[in-house]
Design a protein around this motif. Structure first.
Motif, PDB file in Angstrom:
ATOM      1  N   LYS A   1       4.336   0.616   2.180  1.00 27.27           N
ATOM      2  CA  LYS A   1       4.439  -0.311   3.309  1.00 27.27           C
ATOM      3  C   LYS A   1       3.784  -1.641   2.927  1.00 27.27           C
ATOM      4  O   LYS A   1       2.911  -1.703   2.054  1.00 27.27           O
ATOM      5  CB  LYS A   1       3.794   0.254   4.566  1.00 27.27           C
ATOM      6  CG  LYS A   1       2.285   0.264   4.540  1.00 27.27           C
ATOM      7  CD  LYS A   1       1.719   0.610   5.917  1.00 27.27           C
ATOM      8  CE  LYS A   1       0.192   0.498   5.929  1.00 27.27           C
ATOM      9  NZ  LYS A   1      -0.356   0.735   7.272  1.00 27.27           N
ATOM     10  N   ILE A   2       4.217  -2.720   3.598  1.00 24.17           N
ATOM     11  CA  ILE A   2       3.636  -4.052   3.379  1.00 24.17           C
ATOM     12  C   ILE A   2       2.386  -4.154   4.251  1.00 24.17           C
ATOM     13  O   ILE A   2       2.478  -4.237   5.486  1.00 24.17           O
ATOM     14  CB  ILE A   2       4.642  -5.161   3.713  1.00 24.17           C
ATOM     15  CG1 ILE A   2       5.902  -5.023   2.856  1.00 24.17           C
ATOM     16  CG2 ILE A   2       4.011  -6.536   3.513  1.00 24.17           C
ATOM     17  CD1 ILE A   2       6.996  -6.000   3.220  1.00 24.17           C
TER      18      ILE A   2
ATOM     19  N   GLU B   1       0.852  -1.200   0.000  1.00 19.85           N
ATOM     20  CA  GLU B   1       0.000   0.000   0.000  1.00 19.85           C
ATOM     21  C   GLU B   1       0.881   1.240   0.000  1.00 19.85           C
ATOM     22  O   GLU B   1       1.958   1.259   0.603  1.00 19.85           O
ATOM     23  CB  GLU B   1      -0.908  -0.001   1.235  1.00 19.85           C
ATOM     24  CG  GLU B   1      -1.958  -1.102   1.227  1.00 19.85           C
ATOM     25  CD  GLU B   1      -2.852  -1.030   2.457  1.00 19.85           C
ATOM     26  OE1 GLU B   1      -2.517  -0.269   3.391  1.00 19.85           O
ATOM     27  OE2 GLU B   1      -3.880  -1.751   2.496  1.00 19.85           O
ATOM     28  N   ARG B   2       0.387   2.261  -0.694  1.00 19.06           N
ATOM     29  CA  ARG B   2       1.097   3.554  -0.745  1.00 19.06           C
ATOM     30  C   ARG B   2       0.174   4.627  -0.194  1.00 19.06           C
ATOM     31  O   ARG B   2      -0.911   4.847  -0.718  1.00 19.06           O
ATOM     32  CB  ARG B   2       1.504   3.879  -2.183  1.00 19.06           C
ATOM     33  CG  ARG B   2       2.208   5.211  -2.348  1.00 19.06           C
ATOM     34  CD  ARG B   2       2.795   5.335  -3.746  1.00 19.06           C
ATOM     35  NE  ARG B   2       3.872   4.354  -3.951  1.00 19.06           N
ATOM     36  CZ  ARG B   2       4.493   4.168  -5.129  1.00 19.06           C
ATOM     37  NH1 ARG B   2       4.097   4.883  -6.188  1.00 19.06           N
ATOM     38  NH2 ARG B   2       5.467   3.280  -5.235  1.00 19.06           N
ATOM     39  N   PHE B   3       0.612   5.216   0.906  1.00 20.07           N
ATOM     40  CA  PHE B   3      -0.197   6.200   1.633  1.00 20.07           C
ATOM     41  C   PHE B   3      -1.576   5.615   1.994  1.00 20.07           C
ATOM     42  O   PHE B   3      -2.614   6.249   1.893  1.00 20.07           O
ATOM     43  CB  PHE B   3      -0.374   7.496   0.814  1.00 20.07           C
ATOM     44  CG  PHE B   3       0.909   8.224   0.580  1.00 20.07           C
ATOM     45  CD1 PHE B   3       1.659   8.723   1.648  1.00 20.07           C
ATOM     46  CD2 PHE B   3       1.378   8.430  -0.706  1.00 20.07           C
ATOM     47  CE1 PHE B   3       2.832   9.404   1.421  1.00 20.07           C
ATOM     48  CE2 PHE B   3       2.558   9.106  -0.921  1.00 20.07           C
ATOM     49  CZ  PHE B   3       3.302   9.598   0.142  1.00 20.07           C
ATOM     50  N   GLY B   4      -1.561   4.327   2.388  1.00 18.62           N
ATOM     51  CA  GLY B   4      -2.792   3.674   2.847  1.00 18.62           C
ATOM     52  C   GLY B   4      -3.671   3.147   1.749  1.00 18.62           C
ATOM     53  O   GLY B   4      -4.739   2.585   2.030  1.00 18.62           O
TER      54      GLY B   4
ATOM     55  N   LYS C   1      10.749  -1.231  -2.401  1.00 16.50           N
ATOM     56  CA  LYS C   1       9.636  -0.302  -2.164  1.00 16.50           C
ATOM     57  C   LYS C   1      10.209   1.028  -1.691  1.00 16.50           C
ATOM     58  O   LYS C   1      11.362   1.111  -1.245  1.00 16.50           O
ATOM     59  CB  LYS C   1       8.683  -0.858  -1.115  1.00 16.50           C
ATOM     60  CG  LYS C   1       9.287  -1.057   0.261  1.00 16.50           C
ATOM     61  CD  LYS C   1       8.247  -1.631   1.227  1.00 16.50           C
ATOM     62  CE  LYS C   1       8.855  -1.859   2.616  1.00 16.50           C
ATOM     63  NZ  LYS C   1       9.254  -0.638   3.302  1.00 16.50           N
ATOM     64  N   ILE C   2       9.388   2.037  -1.816  1.00 10.73           N
ATOM     65  CA  ILE C   2       9.823   3.377  -1.396  1.00 10.73           C
ATOM     66  C   ILE C   2       9.657   3.481   0.116  1.00 10.73           C
ATOM     67  O   ILE C   2       8.551   3.317   0.641  1.00 10.73           O
ATOM     68  CB  ILE C   2       8.996   4.465  -2.085  1.00 10.73           C
ATOM     69  CG1 ILE C   2       9.142   4.330  -3.616  1.00 10.73           C
ATOM     70  CG2 ILE C   2       9.418   5.849  -1.616  1.00 10.73           C
ATOM     71  CD1 ILE C   2       8.244   5.287  -4.377  1.00 10.73           C
TER      72      ILE C   2
END
Length: 311
Positions: free
Chosen positions: A55-56, A33-36, A49-50
């Motif tokens: 985040k996983i 997920e990126r920014f949720g 990942k950035i």
């Protein structure tokens, strides 16, 4: 002073760089997920990942998993029974998104469907049918689960009814019934065995009587042949048949008396035992034979006359 500030910056940068890499194990899928917000699904291997931004969110196993569900229900003949149903399932690799976001507790969902199907099917059956048709119950559970869980990204591989446990009193009653059936079967086999023994014994006795009768007949035939030979021998020396028969009867009479006299413990008395007894018996036999011949001739003449009258 500048060096002291640079060291924490480098250390913090190294940590961020290391956190940018992550590993996904074989037969596992990682949701990023990126920014949720959902960003991507990563399969097995090394990935980047950035940091801080990505985040996983979670990991899902793509292996076949098993869930054991124990249900207590009542049969058609009012017997409470506990069934253990084993459900083998897995996440469909193309539907990892649905499996992760559409369903929070897949175990609870599967358990609810198993309860629903089993409690709908088992009350239609008597206890014996539950044992006989457990595969039908398993098929019904699998069919219902497949239809329901496919939309959530789960594939039901197989369902098995692995245990059927009736109430303790019912099991004891079933054991008593089985024991009684076995005793009944044993009694039937024993009865059949006794009947066979009786039949075979009767057959053996009948065969023994037949052989005994055959032996007596053979004995009498040999005696008659011996008497016939004796009469022929006497006829050759000029003694006629009647005199020869008388001589044979008298001889046998005295032979019998001699045999009886030779037995020391014998209580047998032969009547009559006078010297004329043999002659009297012979005369009686001759008279009987003559009378029989006359009756036979008369019967033949009567039959012949009756036959001629009909013609």
């Amino acid at each position: 002073m500048g060096k002291l500030i640079l060291i924490p910056i480098l250390f913090f940068g190294l940590i961020i760089l290391i956190s940018a890499f992550f590993v996904v194990k074989q037969q596992t899928a990682a949701i990023i997920e990126r920014f949720g917000k959902f960003h991507s699904i990563r399969q097995s291997g090394l990935h980047l990942k950035i940091p801080i931004i990505d985040k996983i969110a979670g990991r899902l196993s793509l292996k076949i998993q098993q869930l054991d569900v124990i249900i207590e229900t009542k049969t058609k003949d009012d017997v409470f029974v506990r069934l253990k149903v084993s459900v083998q399932y897995r996440v469909i690799s193309q539907k990892v998104y649905d499996a992760f976001y559409k369903l929070d507790y897949p175990h609870d969902q599967i358990t609810s469907y198993v309860f629903d199907v089993v409690r709908a099917e088992v009350p239609k059956m008597i206890l014996d049918d539950v044992f006989l048709k457990k595969d039908d119950i398993a098929i019904a559970v699998k069919s219902e689960l497949n239809d329901a869980m496919l939309d959530y990204g789960f594939d039901i591989i197989k369902t098995l009814v692995t245990d059927i446990d009736p109430d303790q009193q019912v099991k004891e009653a079933m054991n008593r019934i089985n024991a009684a059936d076995r005793e009944k079967t044993a009694a039937q086999y024993e009865g059949d065995a006794q009947r066979i023994l009786i039949v075979e014994k009767a057959k053996a006795e009948a065969e023994s009587k037949r052989l005994q009768g055959q032996g007596i007949a053979d004995q009498r035939r040999e005696i008659a042949r011996g008497l016939e030979e004796s009469v022929e021998v006497l006829n050759k020396v000029g003694i006629n048949s009647q005199e020869a028969s008388a001589l044979i009867v008298v001889t046998q009479h005295y032979d019998t008396l001699q045999a009886i006299g030779g037995e020391t413990n014998s209580n047998l008395i032969l009547l009559p035992n006078s010297p004329q007894a043999g002659s009297n018996m012979l005369n009686d036999m001759v008279a009987s034979f003559a009378a029989s011949n006359q009756i036979g001739e008369a019967m033949k003449e009567a039959k012949l006359k009756k036959k001629l009258d009909k013609q």
